[in-house]
Enzyme design. Structure first.
Site, PDB file in Angstrom:
ATOM      1  N   ASP A 122       0.826  -1.205   0.000  1.00 26.46           N
ATOM      2  CA  ASP A 122       0.000   0.000   0.000  1.00 26.46           C
ATOM      3  C   ASP A 122       0.859   1.253   0.000  1.00 26.46           C
ATOM      4  O   ASP A 122       1.938   1.294   0.585  1.00 26.46           O
ATOM      5  CB  ASP A 122      -0.887  -0.020   1.249  1.00 26.46           C
ATOM      6  CG  ASP A 122      -1.816   1.169   1.328  1.00 26.46           C
ATOM      7  OD1 ASP A 122      -2.658   1.315   0.424  1.00 26.46           O
ATOM      8  OD2 ASP A 122      -1.690   1.958   2.284  1.00 26.46           O
ATOM      9  N   GLU A 153       0.900  -0.580  -5.179  1.00 25.01           N
ATOM     10  CA  GLU A 153      -0.057   0.502  -5.405  1.00 25.01           C
ATOM     11  C   GLU A 153       0.774   1.775  -5.500  1.00 25.01           C
ATOM     12  O   GLU A 153       1.170   2.349  -4.488  1.00 25.01           O
ATOM     13  CB  GLU A 153      -1.063   0.610  -4.266  1.00 25.01           C
ATOM     14  CG  GLU A 153      -2.130   1.663  -4.536  1.00 25.01           C
ATOM     15  CD  GLU A 153      -2.551   2.464  -3.312  1.00 25.01           C
ATOM     16  OE1 GLU A 153      -3.550   3.187  -3.408  1.00 25.01           O
ATOM     17  OE2 GLU A 153      -1.873   2.388  -2.283  1.00 25.01           O
TER      18      GLU A 153
END
Length: 728
Positions: A409, A462
């Site tokens: 993330d 990401e």
């Protein structure tokens, strides 16, 4: 002072006072058995809960009764013998009497190799040594605790077993590596514990959860739970053998993104194993990606502000339940991806913030260590112990829970020192630049360790910027990720489908521009949870037009997405056109499937997955420019675009998108070969809730050169639809 047989002189008064105050930093120098080698043996015990303490030898024989020194429960006395020996203690308090082994008679927990690897920052199985481990030492059952807190004056393990009294179980400090350790006899799996820490100035910090606990209390409670390394009965050998081939660049990868707490509320890990696995298998997705499972205090963070990086959240059951969930998915041929958050951590008092009274895990300078967007702390990736801690967390999930991939993330926030900061609010790197060189080295290190230690597992970034070579090998100068989310594609295409069809002819580039850079990375096309929160509405709600057009647009969009190069990701609810914006506190609106339009959307996604998996042309060359060919990207006036997906030795698939609500008859499109073709998927089919305009039966390619191809098809293009056509 000289040691004598007088109990009050067995230990300096200053040491006794420090033990009783709970400020002594070296309890093994004071407590336990001392002497031997010619010196008299003595035993010192701090037991404020007892009125009397006796030393027991073999067979429970009383060897000595210790004398109480002072009023706070410090006991000392000599015992017979010349060399140290195993012993037990008998405690008396009023009518109560009990026996226990003395924690301060046991040897060090960490070995020389542990110290060496910790010092090097290369203890990649850190979780096998730090944390709380049920163990047997010298024939005695108990729990071994170890925690990194190099700047602490004193660290104690506390729990109900000692009335949460930090004076009673102070730990031994391994000076060279800053780890505090203690074996506590008689503790068991399931016992609650925390660490009580005195900071560098002697200040008592809020009780801390164990950074390497394998289980935590269910929030809002915050204690760690004694739980050994996860052990599960695995039945997924078949999947594990095939995993590498299932996750390669040329494999079909279609990901169903899931928030475990709101897919269907009230399910524990075992119920999810049954219901989710069956559903994903029915829908044809190849993988499930879970929003972070790591324990996190704030449910509203969706898991993206974790504290327990080695503990599956207790919200859905014990750690073994999560292992059974993974095992069931694997047995059903479904891969498991976990969202993993090494970018930052929350400032909750029981967590990593100010852990030993210093900025141990983050930076002291808020320009480096504080993330204003999320009010979180940023890890100090340049500190080898912190990098080692995070690397071990990544490897832990792959090792102990058979997880197949980690979606990392907020990578962009890690890569750039000026991420979301204005001039003067960040500190340049040693070259004066904005790149976070320590974070780059950390990410490369994690990805290399995953590749070396767990072949077949992958990492997915990401990453929302144009940072180069995110998904290229480290040896070639890349970051080493397996795939990268294509945020640009998502932003452009979703923006296109929000537009009224009357204006789309001016924005055809939003659909075609992605192919300009489609092979600069190995991409995942994400329609993730981020696109259905914070007031954006649901996917169906973002589509242009009236209700019929919204459904038609979303079906056409899905068809375009599944035909486009790149692996697929869809957040739960999107597959049946959830109408309400996602709410983590509520289940998906499954009742919508009683409506044919929603049921049709679900069937379309299942059929798209089936075609994507079945036809090599749609997946084998996802990451290779030889697998794609524009037929006509320029018919913006009609908002039509067409392209081929190809794979060597396989039938090509022609995708045609008609993105206005107008039926286009006898629309000629060039194809690479003559003969018979057939329509294999039509997003406007009645079974999907469409108007059923299309091309039933066979299609004969005419020997009419068109679009630079030797043959062509005359097609009926349904309104707001995508069709797939292939040679018969």
């Amino acid at each position: 002072m000289n040691v004598t047989s007088k109990p009050g002189e067995l230990v300096p008064e200053s040491d006794v006072a420090a033990i009783m105050r709970g400020t002594h930093g070296d309890p093994f120098r004071v407590l336990g058995m001392h002497g031997g080698g010619g010196a008299p043996l003595s035993v010192r015990v701090f037991a404020p809960q007892a009125a009397e303490v006796a030393v027991l030898g073999q067979g429970g024989k009383v060897l000595a009764s210790l004398e109480r020194i002072g009023a706070e429960g410090f006991f000392a006395g000599t015992v017979p013998g010349e060399e140290k020996f195993p012993y037990r203690l008998r405690f008396v308090s009023g009518p109560h009497e009990w026996e226990a082994d003395d924690p301060y008679r046991f040897p060090e927990v960490l070995g020389e190799l542990d110290e060496y690897l910790l010092g090097e920052g290369r203890h990649y199985q850190l979780y096998t040594r730090l944390g709380a481990h049920p163990a047997e030492i010298e024939g005695v059952q108990g729990v071994s605790f170890a925690v990194w807190a190099p700047n602490a004056r004193r660290v104690s393990v506390v729990g109900a077993f000692n009335a949460w009294d930090g004076r009673r179980h102070p730990m031994r400090k391994r000076i060279g590596v800053g780890v505090w350790e203690l074996f506590v006899p008689g503790l068991h799996t399931g016992d609650l514990y925390k660490y009580e820490i005195l900071g560098p100035s002697g200040e008592r910090l809020p009780l801390k959860s164990d950074p390497l606990s394998f289980a935590q209390e269910a929030p809002p409670a915050t204690a760690s739970v004694v739980h050994g390394l996860p052990e599960a009965e695995w039945h997924d050998a078949g999947w594990m053998q095939e995993r590498e081939s299932r996750q390669r660049r040329d494999a079909p990868i279609s990901i169903y993104e899931v928030h475990a707490g709101s897919w269907r509320q009230g399910l524990d890990y075992d119920a999810l194993a049954e219901e989710l696995s069956a559903y994903v298998r029915e829908m044809g997705f190849t993988h499930v990606e879970f929003l972070p499972i790591s324990e996190h205090p704030f449910t509203g963070s969706w898991g993206y502000q974790p504290i327990g990086l080695f503990a599956p959240t207790a919200r859905f059951g014990p750690p073994e339940g999560f292992a059974r969930l993974v095992d069931r998915l694997h047995r059903d041929g479904i891969g498991v991806i976990l969202d993993w958050v090494p970018a930052h951590f929350p400032s909750d008092a029981h967590g990593l913030a100010n852990f030993d009274g210093t900025h141990l895990y983050d930076h002291a300078d808020p320009r480096q260590g504080f993330h204003r967007d999320w009010n979180t702390q940023i890890y100090n990736f340049g500190r080898q112990e912190v990098a080692n801690f995070l690397q071990a967390s990544a490897l832990f999930w792959l090792d102990r829970y058979h997880v197949d991939a980690l979606r990392v993330d907020a990578v962009a926030s890690m890569l750039y020192l000026d991420y979301s900061r204005n001039a003067g609010e960040w500190v340049p790197n040693r070259h004066g630049g904005r790149e976070n060189l320590e974070a780059i080295d950390f990410l490369r290190g994690v990805n290399e360790r995953v590749r070396l230690d767990h072949p077949g597992c992958i990492t997915i970034a990401e990453e929302s910027t144009a940072f180069p070579q995110v998904s290229r090998p480290v040896e070639d100068g890349g970051l080493g990720f397996g795939f990268k989310w294509n945020m640009g594609w998502m932003h452009d295409t979703l923006g296109y489908f929000r537009r009224d069809p009357i204006h789309r002819k001016h924005h055809q580039n939003d659909l075609t521009f992605g192919m300009v850079y489609a092979y600069s990375e190995d991409f995942v096309l994400p329609l993730s949870h981020d696109e259905v929160v914070h007031g954006k509405g649901s996917l169906i709600g973002q589509m242009a037009g009236d209700r019929w057009q919204k459904f038609a647009n979303l079906r056409a969009y899905f068809g375009f997405m599944w035909a486009h190069p790149g692996k697929k990701l869809l957040f739960m609810g999107g597959e049946f056109a959830q109408e309400r914006e996602w709410n983590h506190d509520a289940s998906l609106d499954w009742h919508l499937l009683d409506d044919p339009s929603h049921a049709g959307m679900k069937r379309l996604v299942a059929d798209l997955n089936r075609e994507y998996r079945k036809r090599p042309a749609l997946h084998r060359m996802d990451c290779d420019p030889e697998g794609f060919e524009w037929i006509d990207a320029g018919d913006s006036e009609n908002s039509v675009l067409s392209f081929l997906r190809k794979a060597p030795g396989e039938k090509p698939v022609l995708a045609v998108c008609n993105l206005t609500p107008v039926v286009r008859s006898d629309y000629r499109i060039g194809v690479p070969e003559g003969g018979e073709w057939r329509e294999i998927l039509n997003s406007d089919a009645a079974i999907y809730g469409g108007s059923d305009v299309g091309n039933p039966g066979g299609l004969q390619a005419e020997e009419v050169s068109w679009h630079g191809r030797p043959a062509s098809l005359r097609l009926t293009l349904p309104p707001l639809a995508t069709i797939f056509v292939t040679p018969a």
